[in-house]
Write a protein that holds these residues in place. Structure first.
Motif, PDB file in Angstrom:
ATOM      1  N   GLU A 118       0.834  -1.207   0.000  1.00 46.19           N
ATOM      2  CA  GLU A 118       0.000   0.000   0.000  1.00 46.19           C
ATOM      3  C   GLU A 118       0.872   1.263   0.000  1.00 46.19           C
ATOM      4  N   ASN A 119       1.952   1.232   0.790  1.00 45.60           N
ATOM      5  CA  ASN A 119       2.860   2.386   0.797  1.00 45.60           C
ATOM      6  C   ASN A 119       3.440   2.632  -0.584  1.00 45.60           C
ATOM      7  N   ASN A 120       3.788   1.536  -1.257  1.00 44.83           N
ATOM      8  CA  ASN A 120       4.332   1.688  -2.613  1.00 44.83           C
ATOM      9  C   ASN A 120       3.281   2.235  -3.578  1.00 44.83           C
ATOM     10  N   ILE A 121       2.057   1.744  -3.440  1.00 40.08           N
ATOM     11  CA  ILE A 121       0.985   2.247  -4.315  1.00 40.08           C
ATOM     12  C   ILE A 121       0.775   3.739  -4.079  1.00 40.08           C
ATOM     13  N   GLU A 122       0.746   4.104  -2.791  1.00 41.44           N
ATOM     14  CA  GLU A 122       0.549   5.517  -2.461  1.00 41.44           C
ATOM     15  C   GLU A 122       1.622   6.385  -3.096  1.00 41.44           C
ATOM     16  N   GLN A 123       2.848   5.932  -2.943  1.00 43.00           N
ATOM     17  CA  GLN A 123       3.966   6.708  -3.471  1.00 43.00           C
ATOM     18  C   GLN A 123       3.881   6.822  -4.988  1.00 43.00           C
ATOM     19  N   CYS A 124       3.525   5.716  -5.604  1.00 36.41           N
ATOM     20  CA  CYS A 124       3.446   5.656  -7.054  1.00 36.41           C
ATOM     21  C   CYS A 124       2.337   6.579  -7.574  1.00 36.41           C
ATOM     22  N   MET A 125       1.231   6.617  -6.831  1.00 37.68           N
ATOM     23  CA  MET A 125       0.095   7.419  -7.304  1.00 37.68           C
ATOM     24  C   MET A 125       0.297   8.917  -7.103  1.00 37.68           C
ATOM     25  N   LYS A 126       1.227   9.257  -6.201  1.00 30.86           N
ATOM     26  CA  LYS A 126       1.484  10.685  -5.984  1.00 30.86           C
ATOM     27  C   LYS A 126       2.376  11.217  -7.097  1.00 30.86           C
ATOM     28  N   VAL A 127       1.864  11.221  -8.312  1.00 33.36           N
ATOM     29  CA  VAL A 127       2.664  11.702  -9.438  1.00 33.36           C
ATOM     30  C   VAL A 127       2.907  13.205  -9.293  1.00 33.36           C
ATOM     31  N   ASP A 128       3.961  13.677  -9.928  1.00 33.28           N
ATOM     32  CA  ASP A 128       4.260  15.103  -9.880  1.00 33.28           C
ATOM     33  C   ASP A 128       3.128  15.894 -10.505  1.00 33.28           C
ATOM     34  N   VAL A 129       2.767  16.970  -9.832  1.00 35.25           N
ATOM     35  CA  VAL A 129       1.743  17.863 -10.375  1.00 35.25           C
ATOM     36  C   VAL A 129       2.473  18.971 -11.139  1.00 35.25           C
ATOM     37  N   PRO A 130       2.020  19.303 -12.353  1.00 38.92           N
ATOM     38  CA  PRO A 130       2.742  20.326 -13.125  1.00 38.92           C
ATOM     39  C   PRO A 130       2.928  21.603 -12.298  1.00 38.92           C
ATOM     40  N   GLU A 131       4.097  22.153 -12.427  1.00 40.82           N
ATOM     41  CA  GLU A 131       4.415  23.346 -11.663  1.00 40.82           C
ATOM     42  C   GLU A 131       3.456  24.481 -12.031  1.00 40.82           C
ATOM     43  N   ASP A 132       3.090  25.254 -11.068  1.00 39.17           N
ATOM     44  CA  ASP A 132       2.251  26.427 -11.307  1.00 39.17           C
ATOM     45  C   ASP A 132       0.862  26.092 -11.845  1.00 39.17           C
ATOM     46  N   LEU A 133       0.450  24.835 -11.708  1.00 36.12           N
ATOM     47  CA  LEU A 133      -0.895  24.495 -12.190  1.00 36.12           C
ATOM     48  C   LEU A 133      -1.949  25.380 -11.518  1.00 36.12           C
ATOM     49  N   ALA A 134      -1.798  25.585 -10.212  1.00 34.59           N
ATOM     50  CA  ALA A 134      -2.798  26.371  -9.477  1.00 34.59           C
ATOM     51  C   ALA A 134      -2.908  27.784 -10.039  1.00 34.59           C
ATOM     52  N   SER A 135      -1.756  28.425 -10.284  1.00 31.67           N
ATOM     53  CA  SER A 135      -1.855  29.802 -10.755  1.00 31.67           C
ATOM     54  C   SER A 135      -2.336  29.857 -12.200  1.00 31.67           C
TER      55      SER A 135
END
Lengths: 237, 187
Positions: A42-59
């Motif tokens: 489960e820890n590995n799945i969690e880590q794997c699913m936390k893909v990088d979010v494109p920088e500055d997506l929020a702005s």
């Protein structure tokens, strides 16, 4: 609880096990090992699913919303209600699009100063007391941020500066309001020299990541404003 | 004069309403854009389309922000909008067969280096059928309970729990097979 039921329950949600499961595991080393295995996976799945979010997506999301709002604005009649939504961008956009077609502007400071004159009526009564994080959310799109408070901010809105989209901030100076335009590095065929007339002065800073133009009352110590602002301006990496 | 000043204060209250809405919206974006992006990424299996869909989702959220009454429900409200946006994308592209192509996300994903365990796991998760993958992502990435997932996906809770079980079961089996292979390759 039989073995299959036990496995199904652990598999369905390995991180939230109820007491029955925990007790069953305590009584049986094999079951305990199974839980450990699954939590490991489960820890590995969690880590794997936390893909990088494109920088500055929020702005970029916020910028897109303010642009859309601006477009909608142009379609409908301008009212105060709408004006806030699209922010000052519309009024400024119109101001600049008229100016940018007129060839008499050879100095970018002149352009900015004229814009402030045209906009004066509007800003005279506008005090949105914009919090710093809101300004930083808008600045993020330019790759910049303020590390510390720059004082009271009356408004912070995108505006059109010839082909460039600038962030127009209105802040307090010693002698009255100071207008600051933050814009992406521009390759404009324009002068950047400090100018002044009877009432106002305008000065530009060509910084590493952005260009900044200051328009302030004539009595203002504009260099002091410049260093006050630029000391707190940092680049986002 | 009286009328004038009343107008002015009306304007000011409209201004502050709009500012409040903007503030609320920006808070929503900053709190949830990451979860939403990751959900879209695993749902759609293409980072660029995922980003577009997230943008569309927030744009739509802005337009109907007034309908969000309960702040606690904000995340599932956004997920529902995103699912609808994604479905709309399929309606638009119903003759486009690319959805049956092998997911191309693996080659583009910069943060997953090839030949690592993470890369391998990434591939296995991508291979899960959507009906198993989606509840898993909602549970792991967005932290929803079985019941919340059931509401979002309009399934009953038992079905959701069974799919979560099958999803992990498939990953576990793949993992076991993989290590058997590795052992025999080394031996």
């Amino acid at each position: 609880m039989d073995d299959l039921e036990f496995r199904r329950t652990v598999f369905a949600d390995p991180k939230h096990l109820d007491d029955e499961i925990k007790q069953a595991a305590q009584a049986d080393i094999g079951k305990k090992r199974f839980i450990d295995d699954m939590q490991n996976l489960e820890n590995n799945i969690e880590q794997c699913m936390k893909v990088d979010v494109p920088e500055d997506l929020a702005s970029r999301i916020i910028l897109r919303q303010s642009l859309e709002e601006h477009k909608r604005e142009q379609k409908s009649k301008m009212t105060w209600y709408m004006a806030t939504a699209a922010s000052v961008a519309f009024a400024i956009g119109i101001g600049f699009s008229q100016l940018s077609t007129s060839p008499e502007f050879t100095n970018i400071n002149q352009l900015a100063m004229q814009h402030v004159y045209d906009d004066a009526m509007y800003h005279a009564s506008l005090d949105l007391d914009v919090p710093l994080n809101e300004v930083n959310a808008k600045l993020a799109g330019y790759g910049a941020e303020f590390t510390d408070s720059i004082g009271h901010i009356y408004s912070a809105n995108y505006c059109q500066m010839q082909a460039i989209r600038a962030l127009h901030l209105v802040v307090d100076g010693q002698q009255g309001q100071v207008n600051i335009f933050v814009m992406p590095k521009a390759d404009l065929k324009l002068d950047w020299q400090h100018i002044a007339d009877g009432k106002m002065q305008s000065k530009a800073s060509r910084l590493e990541v952005v260009d900044v133009i200051y328009v302030a009352p004539k009595q203002e110590n504009i260099q002091q404003v410049q260093s006050h602002i630029e000391n707190k301006l940092k680049w986002r990496t | 004069m009286k009328i004038f000043s009343r107008n002015k204060s009306d304007n000011m209250s409209v201004l502050s309403d709009m500012r409040e809405k903007q503030r609320q919206y920006e808070a929503l974006v900053s709190a949830y854009h990451k979860d939403l992006y990751r959900y879209a990424y695993w749902l759609i299996q293409d980072q660029h389309i995922a980003e577009d869909v997230v943008q569309e989702t927030f744009l739509r959220a802005w337009k109907s922000l007034d309908s969000l009454v309960d702040a606690k429900a904000a995340k599932s409200w956004l997920i529902t909008i995103l699912r609808r946006e994604n479905a709309r994308r399929f309606e638009r592209k119903q003759f486009d067969m690319s959805e049956f192509d092998e997911p191309n996300i693996l080659d583009k994903s910069a943060n997953v280096e090839s030949d690592t365990e993470q890369y391998w796991l990434n591939k296995q998760i991508n291979r899960l059928p959507l009906e198993y993958r989606e509840p898993l992502v909602l549970q792991v990435v967005a932290g929803f309970s079985g019941e919340e997932i059931a509401n979002l996906l309009e399934l009953n809770k038992n079905t959701v729990m069974t799919r979560l079980f099958r999803a992990r079961n498939m990953l576990k089996e793949a993992l076991d097979n993989n290590s058997t292979l590795e052992r025999s390759a080394n031996g």
